[in-house]
Design a protein around this motif. Structure first.
Motif, PDB file in Angstrom:
ATOM      1  N   ASP A  32      39.162  19.604  17.304  1.00  0.00           N
ATOM      2  CA  ASP A  32      38.026  20.541  17.501  1.00  0.00           C
ATOM      3  C   ASP A  32      37.377  20.630  16.566  1.00  0.00           C
ATOM      4  O   ASP A  32      36.089  20.636  16.311  1.00  0.00           O
ATOM      5  CB  ASP A  32      38.745  21.767  17.964  1.00  0.00           C
ATOM      6  N   GLU A  33      37.962  20.545  15.187  1.00  0.00           N
ATOM      7  CA  GLU A  33      37.494  20.677  13.975  1.00  0.00           C
ATOM      8  C   GLU A  33      36.480  19.628  13.555  1.00  0.00           C
ATOM      9  O   GLU A  33      35.267  19.500  13.015  1.00  0.00           O
ATOM     10  CB  GLU A  33      38.283  20.891  12.536  1.00  0.00           C
ATOM     11  N   ARG A  68      33.367  19.487  15.617  1.00  0.00           N
ATOM     12  CA  ARG A  68      32.488  20.472  14.693  1.00  0.00           C
ATOM     13  C   ARG A  68      31.940  19.837  13.891  1.00  0.00           C
ATOM     14  O   ARG A  68      30.655  20.201  13.772  1.00  0.00           O
ATOM     15  CB  ARG A  68      33.355  21.741  14.566  1.00  0.00           C
ATOM     16  N   ALA A  86      38.614  15.489   9.812  1.00  0.00           N
ATOM     17  CA  ALA A  86      38.814  16.756  10.060  1.00  0.00           C
ATOM     18  C   ALA A  86      39.230  17.504   8.615  1.00  0.00           C
ATOM     19  O   ALA A  86      39.132  18.700   8.567  1.00  0.00           O
ATOM     20  CB  ALA A  86      40.105  17.159  11.103  1.00  0.00           C
ATOM     21  N   THR A 104      34.782  19.164   4.490  1.00  0.00           N
ATOM     22  CA  THR A 104      34.424  20.430   4.684  1.00  0.00           C
ATOM     23  C   THR A 104      32.810  20.640   4.752  1.00  0.00           C
ATOM     24  O   THR A 104      32.058  19.753   4.864  1.00  0.00           O
ATOM     25  CB  THR A 104      34.694  21.103   3.242  1.00  0.00           C
TER      26      THR A 104
END
Ligand code: PLP
Length: 437
Positions: free
Chosen positions: A326-327, A330, A400, A403
């Protein structure tokens, strides 16, 4: 005037001028060799890392060249799992697998087979080993149909097969109809189709169901290398909201396809940050490979630390893999949205974390790379002949472990490059990629 008999005589064939192979090769890799000799982002020595920040000399950079998509290379649970395996097994078994395999291999193959839902799996140190040894075996003296844009290691496997009597034909990239035409015209009953899963440059998966249907219709075995998809994409269905799917169990499950007439190859060296690779195939093929594929017999094994990080990675994948995906999705979406806002072209249509950005002019690769380096952005430079000249540029990969601040740094640098006019606008038609065959 009538020509004299001598002027009618065909010219006597002289020796055909042939450039030595090495000269030819050095000429082909000239652009890359120049970058290698002088560019800070090619063949760099990384002095230190801090998360996904890396230090090259005095310069700290956000790393977008890593294929550790799930961030397992930095995962504390995985790092902490390694010493116990080293205590139990030492650092390196050194037997080739046919001589003796620590039980860790059995554990990996069992869990992997269950994860990807394949009939069986065999693990070997690298995908390169697998292509070079397995493609010639599967092709025998038949005909290979090779994706025109297949990864170099697949191509090399096909070259090895050709040297042992197979014929090789190329079909156009992303074009199952062209494959269909070639297979229809082919009389050779032994047919092997070799291609990539998620493409390592465009970031797009092929239309696997279409290729699988063509291959099956013509009685051809389909051989797919999903080095980049394994760990990232997986089964989709009710309740799964991430467009990458769930469990990272690779392209066959992502497309809800079957392993009928399909051999899947994948690696742990990207998403699982470990030196190991696999081939998913029926058990009789696995048994054949054990005695006939040279790496099982002649090559050294993966180090114990890698077997340990694969097993610990499988635990983490079960517990938190979907949260990591998911990260990853995103951060990738933020980057792709940024490209859209800045009107920058990328061939990425899939939303997967491999984003190629071609330049308007391939001659600017050196200066664009230096600019990114100065702005603290580390990417993979895609120089000729790694890609055709009209696709020279750079590749951004998200993991992932990146940042939001790193993505901001990347987008700020891309905004400046776009303002200078060195990138292609999003509306520009992609180069004749599918015609590049
Ligand atoms: C599509 C593809 N296949 C194979 C490989 C090579 O994998 P390995 O390092 O396991 O030999 C790579 C590595 O970058 C790749 O991108």
């Amino acid at each position: 005037m009538r020509p004299t008999p001598t002027s009618l005589a065909p010219p006597v064939p002289g020796p055909v001028p042939r450039r030595p192979w090495l000269d030819h090769w050095l000429e082909s890799v000239k652009d890359l060799a120049e970058l290698q000799a002088s560019h800070p982002m090619v063949d760099a020595v990384i002095d230190e890392i801090d998360g996904r920040m890396i230090r090259v000399g005095e310069q700290w950079l956000a790393d977008f060249a890593s294929c550790n998509y799930l961030g397992f290379d930095l995962d504390r649970d995985i790092i902490d799992a390694v010493p116990a395996y080293l205590d139990a097994w030492g650092t390196h078994p050194s037997w080739s697998r046919l001589l003796g395999s620590p039980v860790l291999y059995e554990q990996i193959e069992e869990r992997l087979t269950a994860l990807i839902g394949a009939p069986d799996t065999l693990v070997l140190p690298t995908i390169t080993h697998i292509h070079l040894s397995v493609i010639p075996l599967l092709a025998a003296s038949g005909t290979i149909f090779l994706d025109a844009r297949a990864h170099k290691t697949i191509y090399d496997g096909c070259q090895a097969a050709r040297a042992r009597g197979a014929a090789v034909r190329r079909f156009r990239f992303e074009d199952p109809e062209h494959l269909d035409e070639l297979l229809t015209a082919e009389r050779d009953p032994t047919r092997l189709v070799c291609m990539d899963g998620v493409n390592s440059m465009t970031g797009n998966p092929p239309d696997l169901p279409a290729f699988a249907a063509v291959a099956r219709r013509h009685g051809a075995l389909l051989y797919v290398d999903d080095a980049h998809g394994f760990g990232v994409i997986g089964e989709r269905g009710v309740g799964i909201t991430n467009p990458y799917g769930s469990r990272g169990n690779s392209i066959v499950r992502y497309f809800d396809e079957t392993y009928d007439n399909l051999i899947l190859v994948g690696g742990f060296s990207k998403s699982y940050s470990s030196l190991l690779a696999f081939i998913a195939c029926p058990t009789p093929v696995k048994d054949l490979l054990k005695v006939a594929a040279p790496p099982y017999l002649y090559s050294g094994p993966s180090p114990v630390a890698s077997l340990a990080t694969v097993l610990a990675g499988m635990d983490v994948n079960e517990r938190r893999g979907d949260a990591l995906r998911d990260e990853l999705e995103r951060l990738t979406r933020r980057t792709l949205d940024g490209l859209e806002r800045l009107d920058i072209f990328t061939p990425n249509r899939s939303g997967l974390p491999i984003i190629e950005i071609p330049l308007r002019d391939h001659g600017q690769i050196d200066s664009v790379g230096r600019f990114l380096f100065e702005r603290g952005v580390y990417v993979t430079l895609a120089a000729y002949p790694l890609v055709p000249k009209d696709e020279v540029g750079f590749r951004v990969q998200l993991t992932a472990a990146n940042t939001d601040a790193e993505v901001d740094t990347l987008l700020a640098a891309l905004e400046e490059l776009a303002a200078r006019g060195v990138l292609r606008p999003a509306g520009e038609l992609p180069t004749a990629r599918s015609a590049a065959a």
